[in-house]
Design an enzyme around this catalytic site. Structure first.
Site, mmCIF file in Angstrom:
data_model
loop_
_atom_site.group_PDB
_atom_site.id
_atom_site.type_symbol
_atom_site.label_atom_id
_atom_site.label_comp_id
_atom_site.label_asym_id
_atom_site.label_seq_id
_atom_site.Cartn_x
_atom_site.Cartn_y
_atom_site.Cartn_z
ATOM 1 C CG ASP A 90 -1.959 48.366 -7.444
ATOM 2 O OD1 ASP A 90 -1.442 49.604 -6.942
ATOM 3 O OD2 ASP A 90 -2.967 47.837 -7.345
ATOM 4 C CE1 TYR A 132 -6.463 39.353 -5.063
ATOM 5 C CE2 TYR A 132 -7.747 40.796 -3.336
ATOM 6 C CZ TYR A 132 -7.296 40.757 -5.058
ATOM 7 O OH TYR A 132 -7.499 41.628 -5.668
ATOM 8 C CE LYS A 187 -6.854 38.353 -11.035
ATOM 9 N NZ LYS A 187 -7.510 37.117 -10.354
HETATM 10 C C1 F6R Z 1 -9.258 43.906 -8.715
HETATM 11 C C2 F6R Z 1 -9.381 44.955 -7.855
HETATM 12 C C3 F6R Z 1 -10.569 45.591 -7.289
HETATM 13 C C4 F6R Z 1 -10.555 45.396 -5.713
HETATM 14 C C5 F6R Z 1 -11.704 45.958 -5.077
HETATM 15 C C6 F6R Z 1 -12.063 45.870 -3.596
HETATM 16 O O1 F6R Z 1 -8.324 43.419 -9.042
HETATM 17 O O2 F6R Z 1 -8.307 45.509 -7.665
HETATM 18 O O3 F6R Z 1 -11.707 45.154 -7.895
HETATM 19 O O4 F6R Z 1 -10.368 44.167 -5.411
HETATM 20 O O5 F6R Z 1 -11.988 47.604 -5.604
HETATM 21 O O6 F6R Z 1 -10.999 46.721 -3.203
HETATM 22 P P1 F6R Z 1 -10.539 46.590 -1.599
HETATM 23 O O7 F6R Z 1 -10.658 45.302 -0.942
HETATM 24 O O8 F6R Z 1 -9.151 47.092 -1.754
HETATM 25 O O9 F6R Z 1 -11.650 47.515 -0.870
HETATM 26 MG MG MG Z 2 -4.693 48.400 -6.824
HETATM 27 MG MG MG Z 3 -3.839 46.482 -11.300
#
Ligand code: F6R
Ligand code: MG
Ligand code: MG
Length: 371
Positions: free
Chosen positions: A12, A234, A237
């Site tokens: 990603d 973290y 994912k």
């Molecule tokens: C799960 C994922 C999303 C983000 C969520 C919050 O793998 O990629 O659900 O965790 O959108 O993202 P941030 O912390 O970047 O605002």
């Molecule tokens: Mg992403």
């Molecule tokens: Mg992804």
């Protein structure tokens, strides 16, 4: 012909918008770089695909698994795509590139990798599975069912060339150890491990010795990288991928796809912190929108012809999976109604976002001992 290697390497490097999809400009960047490598002869063939916010590079070559040139090429592509993502101010540009410089192998640097090296058969069907918003353990149930469960794979019972079963290579991704286990002989022990899917993951599957296929050539491989362990914190994912060979001494294509008709529960989804059903979908529907999900899987089917990819066929673009998709939507609704409660929310130790330490700190001495 020498052995062919199929490498599926993904990362990603920026979402559009949020974590929903991959922008076409990133796909174009990867396409044009890979086209040059095919012309130069470094690659036999390639395909660029996407699921959710993950850019997928499928490459064939004759350099073997874990090859520095091939991994270096994937790294360079992800870096260039990151530059493009920065220009467009895509979300989380470069999120899976955890190191500044490439050091010989993308493993442990953020991208996910599944690779198979084998002698191509007279006809060689291959499926590339790609998942978004979930973890490597999401492959445990389907891979087990494909190669170990006679209620899924009729060939285990009725095809003499499949009847002897397979060998599972299971990794303990916390302790960084692995074990090879025979199925069906050790079926209960295998399930005791891989049912705990956040720790024990199937990494590869091998044919049994003395069968139709060479025992040292894996017939399935799954990416097992764990981003948050790699990075120490973290950062996104570790959405997994897998390569599975089929037919003639292996599970048939339909046996390989059948486990995905369940829409089984996997961990990931919103903020990598929720359980939800895995939806098999067409390439064009692999956009994670509802609560950043539900988690998706796409399947790209190919015949391999002297290392070239004849395909892809979009295998879940099939009304036969409509009922699964409807059921997944109902389960999505049902799970969502649990809001912040387990088992929709993951257990404390598996959540990738948490306010708990702060909440506990703020409560301080207000917690009293009770008898
Ligand atoms: C799960 C994922 C999303 C983000 C969520 C919050 O793998 O990629 O659900 O965790 O959108 O993202 P941030 O912390 O970047 O605002
Ligand atoms: Mg992403
Ligand atoms: Mg992804």
């Amino acid at each position: 012909m020498s052995k062919i290697t199929i490498s599926l390497i993904k990362a990603d490097v920026g979402g559009w918008p949020g974590h929903a999809t991959v922008h076409p400009a990133l796909i174009e960047t990867a396409e044009s770089m890979l086209a040059q490598e095919k012309t130069s002869g470094r690659l036999v063939d390639y395909r660029v695909m996407a699921v959710g916010d993950d850019l997928q590079l499928l490459m064939s070559h004759t350099k073997g698994a874990d090859n520095t040139e091939i991994h270096g090429l994937a790294w360079e592509i992800f870096c260039n795509a990151t530059e493009k993502a920065k220009e467009l101010k895509l979300y989380g540009a470069g999120q899976d590139l955890l190191c500044d410089a490439f050091s010989g192998n993308v493993k442990g640097m953020g991208p996910g990798v599944a690779e198979l090296e084998f002698e191509e058969r007279t006809a060689e069907p291959l499926v590339a599975f790609m998942m978004d918003k979930t973890e490597p353990g999401a492959f445990n149930l389907p891979i087990y069912k494909i190669f170990g469960d006679p209620f899924n794979t009729a060939g285990l019972i009725i095809d003499p060339s499949v009847h002897m079963g397979f060998i599972f290579e299971v990794w303990d991704i916390q302790e960084h150890k692995r074990v090879f286990m025979n199925c069906p002989e050790e079926m209960y022990d295998i399930l005791a491990l891989i049912g705990a899917k956040s720790r024990y993951v199937i990494k590869r599957v091998y044919p049994k010795p003395d069968g139709k296929l060479p025992e040292d050539e894996a017939v399935a491989a799954i990416s097992t990288e764990k981003l948050y362990q790699t990075a120490g914190k973290y950062v996104g994912k570790d959405d997994p991928v897998a390569l599975v060979r089929c037919q003639s001494g292996l599970p048939a294509l339909g046996e390989v796809l059948e486990p995905f008709a369940l829409g089984h529960l996997v961990s990931g989804w919103m903020r990598g912190s929720h359980n939800g059903p895995l939806m098999p979908c067409a390439f064009e529907d692999a956009h994670c929108t509802r609560f950043d999900g539900p988690p998706r899987v796409i399947a790209a089917g190919f015949q391999i012809a002297n290392g070239t990819f004849v395909g892809p066929v979009d295998l879940f673009k099939d009304p036969a999976f409509d009922l699964t998709r409807r059921r997944v939507q109902e389960i999505t609704d049902y799970m969502r109604r649990h809001g912040p409660f387990e088992p929709h929310r993951l257990p404390m130790e598996d959540m990738e976002y948490t306010t708990l330490p702060d909440v506990l700190k703020n409560l301080g001495t207000r917690f009293e001992n009770v008898e």
